[in-house]
Structure formats: structure tokens, C-alpha cells
Design an enzyme around this catalytic site. Structure first.
Site, PDB file in Angstrom:
ATOM      1  CD  GLN A 193     -11.399  -3.875  -6.528  1.00 12.69           C
ATOM      2  OE1 GLN A 193     -10.709  -3.392  -7.402  1.00 12.69           O
ATOM      3  NE2 GLN A 193     -12.050  -3.146  -5.660  1.00 12.69           N
ATOM      4  CG  PHE A 194      -8.067  -5.958  -0.489  1.00 10.13           C
ATOM      5  CD1 PHE A 194      -8.700  -6.022   0.743  1.00 10.13           C
ATOM      6  CD2 PHE A 194      -7.622  -4.728  -0.953  1.00 10.13           C
ATOM      7  CE1 PHE A 194      -8.888  -4.872   1.501  1.00 10.13           C
ATOM      8  CE2 PHE A 194      -7.811  -3.589  -0.208  1.00 10.13           C
ATOM      9  CZ  PHE A 194      -8.450  -3.652   1.025  1.00 10.13           C
ATOM     10  CB  THR A 195     -12.654  -4.294  -1.746  1.00 11.32           C
ATOM     11  OG1 THR A 195     -12.709  -4.057  -3.150  1.00 11.32           O
ATOM     12  CG2 THR A 195     -11.666  -3.339  -1.090  1.00 11.32           C
TER      13      THR A 195
END
Length: 139
Positions: free
Chosen positions: A72-74
Site C-alpha cells: 500500500q504505497f498510498t
């Protein structure tokens, strides 16, 4: 902490977990095996599952729980300025996938069943939160 969770890619479930944890996992510049080792120890030994008296006193290892780990890079989105989050603090995909795989493999080395999504894919994540208990961990 979840009763169950799953991740779907192209209308197909690619990862799931029953009672245990659903982890949203992100990396930033400077993250390394040192942070992964700390996080694996913290995740596997954090006492957030109920004991026989209903007190959060047991770890995922104690209860034999499973993990669904979602890249989950966000998580490193910065929305403090403007209307569109900046993801400049998120580690680039070529480096992040190496750390993500290392993280999941080290969880498995602890004897935990670990399901995952597909790194970089458009994923649909479902969960039934148990409690709800949701905890932010960052090293």
C-alpha cells in the site's frame, strides 16, 4: 485485527486470511531489513487478541492467526498541501517489492500463514474488522 479478509484482482480472490491480521504495508526512503526485522517482531508479538477473560493479552502467534499482507504505497501520501496527495515519500516500486517480499517471508518464517495481494495491481480489499481494532505501527 480481522475476523476475515480477502483481496481480489481482476474479479479473482488472490489472497485471504481468516481470524488474524490484515496489514497495509508501505515503505519509504531509508527503510531496510533493520526496519523489517523490528516490524516482524512487533506484528508477531503485539498482544491484541483476547485471552480467556476478554483482555487483549495474546499475540497472533498465541492464537494461531493468519495474516493478509497488502502492499500500500498510498500510506505515504502527503495531503498537507493542495488537493492531490503527493507520493514522493513512498519508496519506488523496484525497491519496495524487495522489502515487501522480505517482510512477508520473515512473517512466514515465524510459522504464520501469510496471504498477499499482487504488488502494484489494482486490488479490491475486503475485511471484517474484529473489535474494531486498528493499530498504526511505524518504525
Amino acid at each position: 485485527r480481522v475476523i476475515n479478509s480477502s483481496v481480489e484482482v481482476d474479479n479473482k480472490i488472490v489472497g485471504k486470511s481468516d481470524k488474524g491480521l490484515m496489514l497495509l504495508v508501505g515503505f519509504t526512503e531509508g527503510d531496510s531489513s533493520k526496519e523489517i526485522d523490528w516490524m516482524v517482531d512487533k506484528v508477531t508479538n503485539l498482544r491484541i487478541f483476547d485471552d480467556e477473560e476478554g483482555v487483549m493479552n495474546k499475540s497472533i502467534l498465541d492464537v494461531g492467526g493468519e495474516i493478509l499482507s497488502i502492499s500500500q504505497f498510498t500510506l505515504y501520501g502527503d495531503a498537507s498541501k493542495g488537493r492531490r496527495p503527493s507520493y514522493i515519500k513512498a519508496l519506488g516500486g523496484d525497491k519496495a517489492i524487495v522489502l515487501y517480499d522480505e517482510f512477508n517471508n520473515k512473517l512466514r518464517e515465524k510459522g504464520i500463514e501469510v496471504g498477499t495481494g499482487i504488488f502494484g495491481a489494482d486490488m479490491k480489499v475486503s475485511l471484517i474488522n474484529d473489535g474494531p481494532v486498528t493499530i498504526l505501527l511505524e518504525k
